[in-house]
Structure formats: C-alpha cells, structure tokens
Write an enzyme that holds these catalytic residues in place. Sequence first.
Site, PDB file in Angstrom:
ATOM      1  N   HIS A  84     -17.369  19.171  41.977  1.00 40.61           N
ATOM      2  CA  HIS A  84     -18.959  18.607  41.062  1.00 40.61           C
ATOM      3  C   HIS A  84     -18.005  18.316  39.974  1.00 40.61           C
ATOM      4  CE1 HIS A  84     -22.088  18.861  39.073  1.00 40.61           C
ATOM      5  NE2 HIS A  84     -22.857  18.334  40.259  1.00 40.61           N
ATOM      6  N   GLU A 156     -20.311  10.697  39.322  1.00 41.27           N
ATOM      7  CA  GLU A 156     -20.906  11.181  38.161  1.00 41.27           C
ATOM      8  C   GLU A 156     -20.317  11.241  37.133  1.00 41.27           C
ATOM      9  OE1 GLU A 156     -21.057  15.718  39.258  1.00 41.27           O
ATOM     10  OE2 GLU A 156     -19.194  15.905  39.409  1.00 41.27           O
ATOM     11  N   GLY A 162     -27.423  16.179  33.677  1.00 39.80           N
ATOM     12  CA  GLY A 162     -28.013  17.220  32.881  1.00 39.80           C
ATOM     13  C   GLY A 162     -28.648  16.687  31.481  1.00 39.80           C
ATOM     14  N   SER A 202     -28.560  12.817  35.900  1.00 38.65           N
ATOM     15  CA  SER A 202     -30.070  12.088  35.434  1.00 38.65           C
ATOM     16  C   SER A 202     -30.724  11.914  36.455  1.00 38.65           C
ATOM     17  CB  SER A 202     -30.122  12.298  34.142  1.00 38.65           C
ATOM     18  OG  SER A 202     -29.149  12.680  33.074  1.00 38.65           O
ATOM     19  N   GLY A 223     -29.901  16.200  40.451  1.00 34.44           N
ATOM     20  CA  GLY A 223     -29.424  17.505  39.930  1.00 34.44           C
ATOM     21  C   GLY A 223     -30.545  18.291  39.829  1.00 34.44           C
ATOM     22  N   GLY A 224     -30.852  18.389  38.626  1.00 36.67           N
ATOM     23  CA  GLY A 224     -32.361  18.910  38.314  1.00 36.67           C
ATOM     24  C   GLY A 224     -33.716  18.620  38.462  1.00 36.67           C
TER      25      GLY A 224
END
EC number: 5.3.1.1
Length: 241
Positions: A84, A156, A162, A202, A223-224
């Site tokens: 990652h 990514e 993010g 994102s 992710g988030g």
Amino acid sequence: MNKSVQEARQFIEDIQGQLPAADQVETAIAAPALFLQTMLDANHDEVLKIGAETCYYEDEGAFTGETSPRALHQMGIPYTIVGHSERRRYFNETDDVINRKVQAVFRNGMTPIVCCDETMGRRESGEKIHWVVNQVSAALKGVSAEDAAKIVVAYEPSWAIGSGTTASSDQAEEGCYLIRQTLADIYSDDLANGVRVLYGGSVKPDNIAGLMKNDNVDGVLAGGSSLDEKSFVQLAHYQSL
C-alpha cells in the site's frame, strides 16, 4: 489504524445481512492484525471476507512487532494487502520488500492484493507509464504464472488517496489498463484478462458507479469511505446507485 476492537466488532455486526450475494459482488474488509480474530468471530455472513492490511515476509523469527503470514493463514485470512502507498511512504517499503511479501503470501496459501502507486509528480512529468509498469513488474519478480493468475492488483495514485480528489474515470481506466497490459507482457493475455484489477483513491458511494463502468476496472479498494458502515454497504451495492 482506525477503530478499537469493540468498534471493529460492532462494524461487522452492523453490516451482517446487508451485502449483495457473493455471485454478484465479492466484498472484503482489511483490518489491523489486532482486530482480525475478533472480526472473524463476529462475522456470520459468508458473503463478507476478512483480510489483513499487511504482513511480514518471514513466517516466524525474531522480528518483533511484525505479523506472520503463516499465522494469518492459520486464522483463516484469505487476503492480505501488500505494498500500500502508505507502507511505501511511511515505512520505506521497497520494491524488493514488497516482492518478498508477495511470495510469502502465496507461500502461505493466501491471495495478495498488490498496490501500485503513482505520484502526482510522475503524472505531471509524463513518466506515469514507467512508474506503474516498474512497480507491477518488481512485485511479481520470480512469481509463477500459476500464482500470478490468482493475484489482485490495485492501482492507487497517491495524489488521490485521502485527498478527496478522485482520478477521473478515464484516468482510472488508463491506469488499470496499463497494469493489465504489463501482466500480459510478463505472462500472457489470458492470464492478464483473468486477473482482477482494482482502483483505489478517494472512492465514495457517489463516484463508484462511474469508476466501475470502465472495462479494466474490476473493483475498488476503498479507504476512508469504508470506515462507515452505511457507506461500506452502499459501496458494495454500487450497481443500484
């Protein structure tokens, strides 16, 4: 590095029975090693798979603080994220380390989700193709075609992670296409066409449907937006968004 053990258990309990059937969408959540057994115990939904965020490249030994891939396999973990962008950036994981981790994951009967990064600087300088291709090639060094056919690769771009800025649909498609072509060059067209290539950066419920319309985007690495139960379930049901 989010949530407590109790919050991780609650997350799993809250999404039980809300995910699409396994023959429609494969859904997995990767978590810190601290939470994995708790999440496995709480998961009664065969649709959801529990994965690990990372592991070490040795099965055992004097490597204080690291997570053994053999131990993960014995727990019943099917997927482990490798390489990652945060591991590369904050913990200085090199291409060689990532390659050794990929081989360790395969050696222990799991599937690596290999992340390849692209920085904004590389994109602006026109070196994007060189960057993506190099990271995929390095991660697969010495990996047999039999193992490579099982791999999952995630594109990514670090400038999107993010940041709230998602790559455009065309940018995501281009990055995933380049990864697939690299796999074809190393192995074969048939193998490349069978490998799942994901986009991460994102990803949210309001943009996943557009990303998933691309021919070379097989899925997403969120992710988030995966930290919230409602958002996670919405992502899994992208086809109805």
